[in-house]
Design an enzyme around this catalytic site. Structure first.
Site, mmCIF file in Angstrom:
data_model
loop_
_atom_site.group_PDB
_atom_site.id
_atom_site.type_symbol
_atom_site.label_atom_id
_atom_site.label_comp_id
_atom_site.label_asym_id
_atom_site.label_seq_id
_atom_site.Cartn_x
_atom_site.Cartn_y
_atom_site.Cartn_z
ATOM 1 N N LYS A 40 3.919 0.031 -11.438
ATOM 2 C CA LYS A 40 3.125 0.341 -10.246
ATOM 3 C C LYS A 40 3.439 1.751 -9.769
ATOM 4 O O LYS A 40 4.572 2.064 -9.420
ATOM 5 C CB LYS A 40 3.430 -0.673 -9.143
ATOM 6 C CG LYS A 40 2.761 -0.371 -7.803
ATOM 7 C CD LYS A 40 3.261 -1.324 -6.719
ATOM 8 C CE LYS A 40 2.795 -0.901 -5.328
ATOM 9 N NZ LYS A 40 3.372 -1.760 -4.264
ATOM 10 N N ASP A 88 1.926 4.585 0.305
ATOM 11 C CA ASP A 88 1.130 3.439 0.741
ATOM 12 C C ASP A 88 1.053 3.407 2.266
ATOM 13 O O ASP A 88 1.990 2.985 2.933
ATOM 14 C CB ASP A 88 1.745 2.141 0.209
ATOM 15 C CG ASP A 88 0.966 0.901 0.653
ATOM 16 O OD1 ASP A 88 -0.203 1.060 1.027
ATOM 17 O OD2 ASP A 88 1.548 -0.191 0.611
ATOM 18 N N LYS A 120 -0.109 0.265 8.028
ATOM 19 C CA LYS A 120 1.268 -0.128 8.311
ATOM 20 C C LYS A 120 1.727 0.493 9.631
ATOM 21 O O LYS A 120 1.342 1.617 9.955
ATOM 22 C CB LYS A 120 2.208 0.368 7.205
ATOM 23 C CG LYS A 120 2.066 -0.267 5.848
ATOM 24 C CD LYS A 120 3.058 0.364 4.886
ATOM 25 C CE LYS A 120 2.939 -0.206 3.486
ATOM 26 N NZ LYS A 120 3.461 -1.577 3.405
ATOM 27 N N ASP A 123 7.122 3.558 -3.130
ATOM 28 C CA ASP A 123 6.227 2.519 -3.624
ATOM 29 C C ASP A 123 5.783 2.770 -5.062
ATOM 30 O O ASP A 123 5.067 1.962 -5.632
ATOM 31 C CB ASP A 123 5.005 2.385 -2.705
ATOM 32 C CG ASP A 123 4.494 0.958 -2.629
ATOM 33 O OD1 ASP A 123 5.284 0.039 -2.904
ATOM 34 O OD2 ASP A 123 3.317 0.763 -2.288
ATOM 35 N N ASP A 150 -3.331 -3.722 2.374
ATOM 36 C CA ASP A 150 -1.939 -3.360 2.120
ATOM 37 C C ASP A 150 -1.365 -4.121 0.934
ATOM 38 O O ASP A 150 -0.215 -3.894 0.555
ATOM 39 C CB ASP A 150 -1.096 -3.617 3.377
ATOM 40 C CG ASP A 150 0.246 -2.920 3.338
ATOM 41 O OD1 ASP A 150 0.385 -1.963 2.548
ATOM 42 O OD2 ASP A 150 1.150 -3.313 4.094
ATOM 43 N N GLU A 174 -2.264 -3.735 -2.167
ATOM 44 C CA GLU A 174 -3.016 -2.936 -3.142
ATOM 45 C C GLU A 174 -2.334 -2.835 -4.494
ATOM 46 O O GLU A 174 -2.982 -2.590 -5.511
ATOM 47 C CB GLU A 174 -3.267 -1.532 -2.581
ATOM 48 C CG GLU A 174 -2.144 -0.521 -2.771
ATOM 49 C CD GLU A 174 -0.837 -0.911 -2.097
ATOM 50 O OE1 GLU A 174 0.231 -0.542 -2.626
ATOM 51 O OE2 GLU A 174 -0.862 -1.594 -1.055
ATOM 52 N N ARG A 192 -0.976 -5.015 -6.484
ATOM 53 C CA ARG A 192 -1.418 -5.998 -7.479
ATOM 54 C C ARG A 192 -2.814 -5.685 -8.004
ATOM 55 O O ARG A 192 -3.166 -6.082 -9.126
ATOM 56 C CB ARG A 192 -1.342 -7.401 -6.897
ATOM 57 C CG ARG A 192 -2.296 -7.705 -5.764
ATOM 58 C CD ARG A 192 -1.852 -8.873 -4.913
ATOM 59 N NE ARG A 192 -0.682 -8.529 -4.108
ATOM 60 C CZ ARG A 192 -0.025 -9.396 -3.346
ATOM 61 N NH1 ARG A 192 -0.423 -10.651 -3.270
ATOM 62 N NH2 ARG A 192 1.024 -9.013 -2.647
#
Length: 460
Positions: free
Chosen positions: A228, A233, A240, A251, A310, A312, A314
């Site tokens: 990933k 993010d 967030k 992230d 949030d 995202e 996956r």
């Protein structure tokens, strides 16, 4: 100071590693001058203690490193490196006190102890160098350390200097170093080549999304790593809060970890056909950002209802996993900083993983202990499959209720891994409370154990 072993030297200072209970017996075997020096300097073998012992000409004739107690060592890793931090610049050679089963981990801890992140201001790490002990595979140990330095550098770099383009450049540099082939699909070409969810997540940012595809090796089993690469993010339209956004430069920790693992595999020339896939995006807010309630169609053809922008990671992994499965790999591994639920389950220090493969799981757990890269298995619990199946689409990217968040995310990803032999890691990638050889900041979780387990998993 290089993160490598020192060449063997007659000038190397013998180092005795002493746990608390062994100090008295050690002192009793020394001559009066050494015994007096140890006693007068209050050396007790406590974790982190280090002592140089001078000879008649004032040059050191030996050094001692405190190894604490068995209980303390069970509570920490790389205990020797705590003493190394208190040794002066010089070359040392372990003379006694380390069991064979501890050599790999403690040598790794010593070498990585000199790591510093000095991109933005000068930093200095430990300057005590180690001669490789007999029986230690120096190339393997140094590859582990070099990979960890790469992982830490990538995660520690702020998003201002580590966006999708820069992450792709880091992968390109690694490919060039090892003679690997690399292809990078950028921007709207993601739509043209059927990576719709990677594009959807990254389209709101002025920094174009990318899919990085690196290949190396011409023989052996196919090993595909998917990481990933969400370089920052914001949470998207489900923005967030500030406190939760502060560490989101990490992230892309899954991408950093797979690049570190790939670096080790290529450095050691393992007999595999390696493929690395990294969806590199920034999850931003703008007028064309994905919205709660949207339904996306994935590369696999499965539709996904967006109930939280949030969640995202996956989404971008799903398209990459589908591509990976199309190539029928012998082993498919994904790594991601994916869910807060995983942190609640096992904390920041353990890397939870999911697999249906008992052989792989046994190999990983055994390897994790040998190289001090702790992890723990969580279940692909089939009974929770219905939790990721909403009313309007095939899948839900953020099931309501708050239960089993790490498991439902893993089940979501398994839908896209197809029939491949699959392992998923939900890592944290960050050290908040520093310890020996583990300063605050980015950290690798899983690559050393995976490397150690691969020969058994893939019958290399």
């Amino acid at each position: 100071m290089p993160n490598t072993f020192a060449p063997s030297s007659e000038q190397a200072i013998p180092l005795h590693v002493l746990e608390c209970s062994a100090v008295e017996a050690f002192v009793s075997r020394q001559d009066d001058s050494v015994a007096s020096w140890v006693t007068s300097n209050g050396f007790t073998g406590a974790q982190g203690q280090a002592l140089l012992i001078p000879g008649p000409d004032a040059r050191p004739i030996m050094a001692l490193a405190g190894y604490g107690t068995a209980t303390q060592r069970n509570r920490n890793r790389f205990v020797l490196s705590a003493a190394v931090s208190n040794l002066p610049e010089g070359i040392f050679e372990i003379a006694s006190g380390l069991a064979d089963e501890d050599l790999i981990a403690e040598c790794y801890g010593w070498l990585i102890n000199s790591y510093t992140f000095d991109r933005y201001k000068p930093q200095s790490g430990s300057k005590a160098q180690l001669v490789a002990p007999p029986g230690v595979d120096t190339a393997r140990a140094e590859a582990m350390v070099s990979a960890e330095c790469l992982v830490r550098d990538l995660i520690n770099t702020p998003a201002s200097d580590m966006g999708p383009e820069e992450l792709a450049a880091a992968a390109q540099s690694l490919a060039t170093e090892h003679g690997a082939d690399i292809d990078i699909v950028t921007g709207d070409d993601l739509l043209n080549q059927n990576f719709p969810m990677i594009h959807a997540v990254g389209r709101a940012s002025p920094r174009a999304p990318r899919l990085i595809d690196m290949r190396w090796g011409s023989s052996g089993p196919k090993l595909t790593l998917v990481g990933k690469g969400v370089c920052f993010d914001t949470g998207g339209l489900n923005l967030k809060p500030g406190a939760s956004m502060g560490l989101m430069k990490k992230d892309m920790g899954g991408a950093a970890n797979v690049l570190g693992l790939a670096h080790m595999i290529m450095s050691l020339n393992l007999p595999v056909r390696l493929r690395v896939l990294i969806p590199a995006v920034e999850n931003s807010v703008s007028g064309n950002a994905i919205r709660p309630g949207d339904i996306l169609t994935s590369r696999k053809g499965l539709t996904v209802e967006i109930n939280n922008t949030d969640a995202e990671g996956r989404l971008v992994l799903a398209d990459a996993l589908t591509l990976a499965d199309e190539d029928n790999p012998d082993l498919l591994i994904s790594m991601a900083t994916l869910t807060g639920a995983a942190r609640v389950a096992v904390g920041p220090d353990l890397a939870p993983y999911f697999t249906d493969d008992e052989t792989a799981s046994t190999a990983l757990m055994s390897a994790a202990g040998r190289v001090a890269d702790p992890m723990w298995r969580l279940p692909f619990h089939d009974a929770y499959e219905t939790m990721v199946e909403p009313a309007l689409a095939d899948l839900d990217n953020a099931p309501s209720g708050g239960f089993a968040g790490a498991i439902t995310a893993a089940l979501f990803l398994r839908r896209f891994a197809g029939d491949s032999r699959y392992i998923h890691f939900d890592v944290y990638g960050w050290t908040s409370n520093p310890g020996p050889a583990r300063p605050k900041g980015g950290v690798g979780q899983g690559p050393r154990a995976i490397l150690e387990a691969l020969p058994e998993i893939l019958k290399l």
